[in-house]
Design a protein around this motif. Structure first.
Motif, PDB file in Angstrom:
ATOM      1  N   VAL A  14      -9.100  -4.002  -7.755  1.00 50.47           N
ATOM      2  CA  VAL A  14      -7.964  -4.919  -7.583  1.00 50.47           C
ATOM      3  C   VAL A  14      -7.202  -4.566  -6.315  1.00 50.47           C
ATOM      4  CG1 VAL A  14      -5.707  -5.588  -8.520  1.00 50.47           C
ATOM      5  CG2 VAL A  14      -7.706  -5.503 -10.023  1.00 50.47           C
ATOM      6  N   ASN A  15      -7.020  -3.285  -6.083  1.00 51.50           N
ATOM      7  CA  ASN A  15      -6.323  -2.835  -4.876  1.00 51.50           C
ATOM      8  C   ASN A  15      -7.106  -3.230  -3.615  1.00 51.50           C
ATOM      9  OD1 ASN A  15      -3.981  -1.441  -3.875  1.00 51.50           O
ATOM     10  ND2 ASN A  15      -5.330   0.223  -3.250  1.00 51.50           N
ATOM     11  N   ASN A  16      -8.420  -3.126  -3.678  1.00 50.85           N
ATOM     12  CA  ASN A  16      -9.259  -3.537  -2.543  1.00 50.85           C
ATOM     13  C   ASN A  16      -9.135  -5.032  -2.289  1.00 50.85           C
ATOM     14  OD1 ASN A  16     -10.231  -0.955  -2.043  1.00 50.85           O
ATOM     15  ND2 ASN A  16     -12.005  -1.195  -3.390  1.00 50.85           N
ATOM     16  N   ILE A  17      -9.075  -5.816  -3.360  1.00 53.22           N
ATOM     17  CA  ILE A  17      -8.916  -7.269  -3.220  1.00 53.22           C
ATOM     18  C   ILE A  17      -7.568  -7.593  -2.591  1.00 53.22           C
ATOM     19  CG2 ILE A  17      -8.605  -9.416  -4.531  1.00 53.22           C
ATOM     20  CD1 ILE A  17     -10.710  -8.354  -6.500  1.00 53.22           C
ATOM     21  N   ILE A  18      -6.526  -6.895  -3.016  1.00 54.75           N
ATOM     22  CA  ILE A  18      -5.189  -7.107  -2.441  1.00 54.75           C
ATOM     23  C   ILE A  18      -5.198  -6.806  -0.942  1.00 54.75           C
ATOM     24  CG2 ILE A  18      -2.815  -6.224  -2.411  1.00 54.75           C
ATOM     25  CD1 ILE A  18      -3.087  -5.791  -5.446  1.00 54.75           C
ATOM     26  N   ASN A  19      -5.860  -5.719  -0.562  1.00 58.48           N
ATOM     27  CA  ASN A  19      -5.930  -5.359   0.858  1.00 58.48           C
ATOM     28  C   ASN A  19      -6.713  -6.392   1.659  1.00 58.48           C
ATOM     29  OD1 ASN A  19      -4.446  -2.980   0.548  1.00 58.48           O
ATOM     30  ND2 ASN A  19      -6.271  -1.765   0.074  1.00 58.48           N
ATOM     31  N   ILE A  20      -7.784  -6.911   1.069  1.00 57.25           N
ATOM     32  CA  ILE A  20      -8.568  -7.943   1.745  1.00 57.25           C
ATOM     33  C   ILE A  20      -7.734  -9.202   1.928  1.00 57.25           C
ATOM     34  CG2 ILE A  20     -10.495  -9.549   1.430  1.00 57.25           C
ATOM     35  CD1 ILE A  20     -12.101  -7.231   0.266  1.00 57.25           C
ATOM     36  N   ASN A  21      -6.993  -9.576   0.878  1.00 61.60           N
ATOM     37  CA  ASN A  21      -6.138 -10.766   0.969  1.00 61.60           C
ATOM     38  C   ASN A  21      -5.083 -10.610   2.069  1.00 61.60           C
ATOM     39  OD1 ASN A  21      -7.400 -12.289  -1.013  1.00 61.60           O
ATOM     40  ND2 ASN A  21      -6.117 -11.469  -2.657  1.00 61.60           N
ATOM     41  N   LYS A  22      -4.566  -9.395   2.226  1.00 63.07           N
ATOM     42  CA  LYS A  22      -3.592  -9.142   3.293  1.00 63.07           C
ATOM     43  C   LYS A  22      -4.235  -9.303   4.661  1.00 63.07           C
ATOM     44  CE  LYS A  22      -0.538  -5.973   0.758  1.00 63.07           C
ATOM     45  NZ  LYS A  22      -0.056  -4.565   0.653  1.00 63.07           N
ATOM     46  N   LYS A  23      -5.463  -8.798   4.799  1.00 62.85           N
ATOM     47  CA  LYS A  23      -6.168  -8.908   6.075  1.00 62.85           C
ATOM     48  C   LYS A  23      -6.465 -10.375   6.391  1.00 62.85           C
ATOM     49  CE  LYS A  23      -8.384  -4.357   5.926  1.00 62.85           C
ATOM     50  NZ  LYS A  23      -9.676  -3.627   5.821  1.00 62.85           N
ATOM     51  N   ILE A  24      -6.879 -11.135   5.372  1.00 67.18           N
ATOM     52  CA  ILE A  24      -7.132 -12.560   5.581  1.00 67.18           C
ATOM     53  C   ILE A  24      -5.838 -13.267   5.962  1.00 67.18           C
ATOM     54  CG2 ILE A  24      -7.778 -14.714   4.422  1.00 67.18           C
ATOM     55  CD1 ILE A  24      -9.766 -13.089   2.744  1.00 67.18           C
ATOM     56  N   GLY A  25      -4.748 -12.902   5.284  1.00 64.52           N
ATOM     57  CA  GLY A  25      -3.455 -13.523   5.565  1.00 64.52           C
ATOM     58  C   GLY A  25      -2.975 -13.310   6.982  1.00 64.52           C
ATOM     59  N   ASN A  26      -3.408 -12.191   7.599  1.00 63.66           N
ATOM     60  CA  ASN A  26      -2.998 -11.909   8.977  1.00 63.66           C
ATOM     61  C   ASN A  26      -3.572 -12.919   9.972  1.00 63.66           C
ATOM     62  OD1 ASN A  26      -1.501  -9.650   8.234  1.00 63.66           O
ATOM     63  ND2 ASN A  26      -3.219  -8.249   8.482  1.00 63.66           N
ATOM     64  N   TYR A  27      -4.654 -13.590   9.577  1.00 64.70           N
ATOM     65  CA  TYR A  27      -5.277 -14.573  10.466  1.00 64.70           C
ATOM     66  C   TYR A  27      -4.606 -15.950  10.376  1.00 64.70           C
ATOM     67  CZ  TYR A  27      -9.216 -11.442  11.409  1.00 64.70           C
ATOM     68  OH  TYR A  27      -9.996 -10.390  11.824  1.00 64.70           O
ATOM     69  N   PHE A  28      -3.740 -16.119   9.363  1.00 64.56           N
ATOM     70  CA  PHE A  28      -3.147 -17.430   9.126  1.00 64.56           C
ATOM     71  C   PHE A  28      -1.630 -17.362   9.268  1.00 64.56           C
ATOM     72  CE2 PHE A  28      -7.185 -17.399   6.980  1.00 64.56           C
ATOM     73  CZ  PHE A  28      -7.716 -18.653   7.248  1.00 64.56           C
ATOM     74  N   LYS A  29      -1.048 -18.494   9.652  1.00 63.46           N
ATOM     75  CA  LYS A  29       0.395 -18.600   9.784  1.00 63.46           C
ATOM     76  C   LYS A  29       0.906 -19.667   8.829  1.00 63.46           C
ATOM     77  CE  LYS A  29       0.341 -17.367  14.708  1.00 63.46           C
ATOM     78  NZ  LYS A  29       0.663 -17.834  16.080  1.00 63.46           N
ATOM     79  N   GLU A  30       2.055 -19.412   8.250  1.00 65.15           N
ATOM     80  CA  GLU A  30       2.676 -20.393   7.371  1.00 65.15           C
ATOM     81  C   GLU A  30       3.363 -21.470   8.201  1.00 65.15           C
ATOM     82  OE1 GLU A  30       2.954 -20.927   4.079  1.00 65.15           O
ATOM     83  OE2 GLU A  30       1.519 -19.333   3.631  1.00 65.15           O
TER      84      GLU A  30
END
Length: 211
Positions: A14-30
């Motif tokens: 779960v922690n690895n998934i959270i970290n991956i989601n953060k990395k993916i989020g860095n590529y996108f802007k709200e």
């Protein structure tokens, strides 16, 4: 794999998934979302800037225009110029807001096909598949908070199996929610009491000044 090991393994994934989601989020802007009050505030700032610009134009051009066209015609020119500046400010703000969000959307579309983003999503899907296959923890409890709490229950001998962990966690979650509601009510009561006290003091002061 015993329960404790499964909880720890689930938490790691779960922690690895959270970290991956953060990395993916860095590529996108709200996209910019400022709400109605935000738009009013931004337009107010724009209006102030328009007013300053208009006053500067008036100070610079008022005398030359009055000398060339006369006072009445110069006044009409200034009125027209002021209206144009105001409309330009509003249209410019709307255009800038829309253009900025359009660029953000275009950037997100571009990032969506980024090779690194695609790889990160594939890694996340593998972790999710692994969790579904190997974890005995229900999906609703795939959170760091829940898994840390389950681990404490087992280590501290407060629970012996997964069912006891879940029941105890739900009981304590409900208790915490009730305590938050009680705290909010107490704060509301204290605020009401303070306002009543202030009103009483003000009424006494009014009586004293009237005398």
């Amino acid at each position: 794999m015993n329960l404790l090991n499964n909880i720890q393994s689930t938490r790691n994934e779960v922690n690895n998934i959270i970290n991956i989601n953060k990395k993916i989020g860095n590529y996108f802007k709200e996209p910019i979302k400022i709400g109605f009050s935000g738009h009013i505030g931004a337009l107010l700032i724009s209006f102030i800037l328009w007013l300053v610009a208009f006053l500067l134009v008036v100070l610079i051009l008022i005398y030359p225009l009055e000398m060339i066209f006369g006072e009445d015609l110069a006044q009409l020119i200034f009125n027209g110029l002021g209206l144009l500046l105001l409309l330009g400010t509003i249209i410019g703000y709307v255009y800038l807001y829309s253009a900025t969000n359009k660029k953000i959307v275009e950037s997100n579309i571009k990032a969506d096909g980024n090779e690194e983003v695609v790889k990160l999503r594939q890694d996340r899907d593998k972790l999710l598949l692994s969790l579904s296959s190997n974890s005995i923890i229900p999906k609703d409890y795939w959170t760091i908070d829940a898994l840390n709490t389950f681990e404490k229950y087992i280590i501290n001998k407060r629970a012996e199996d997964l069912k006891e962990c879940i029941n105890l966690y739900e009981q304590e979650s409900r208790h915490d929610e009730q305590m938050r509601e009680i705290s909010a009510m107490q704060q509301l009561q204290e605020a009401t009491y303070r306002r009543a006290s202030e009103a009483t003091i003000l009424s006494y002061m009014n009586l004293l000044f009237r005398r």
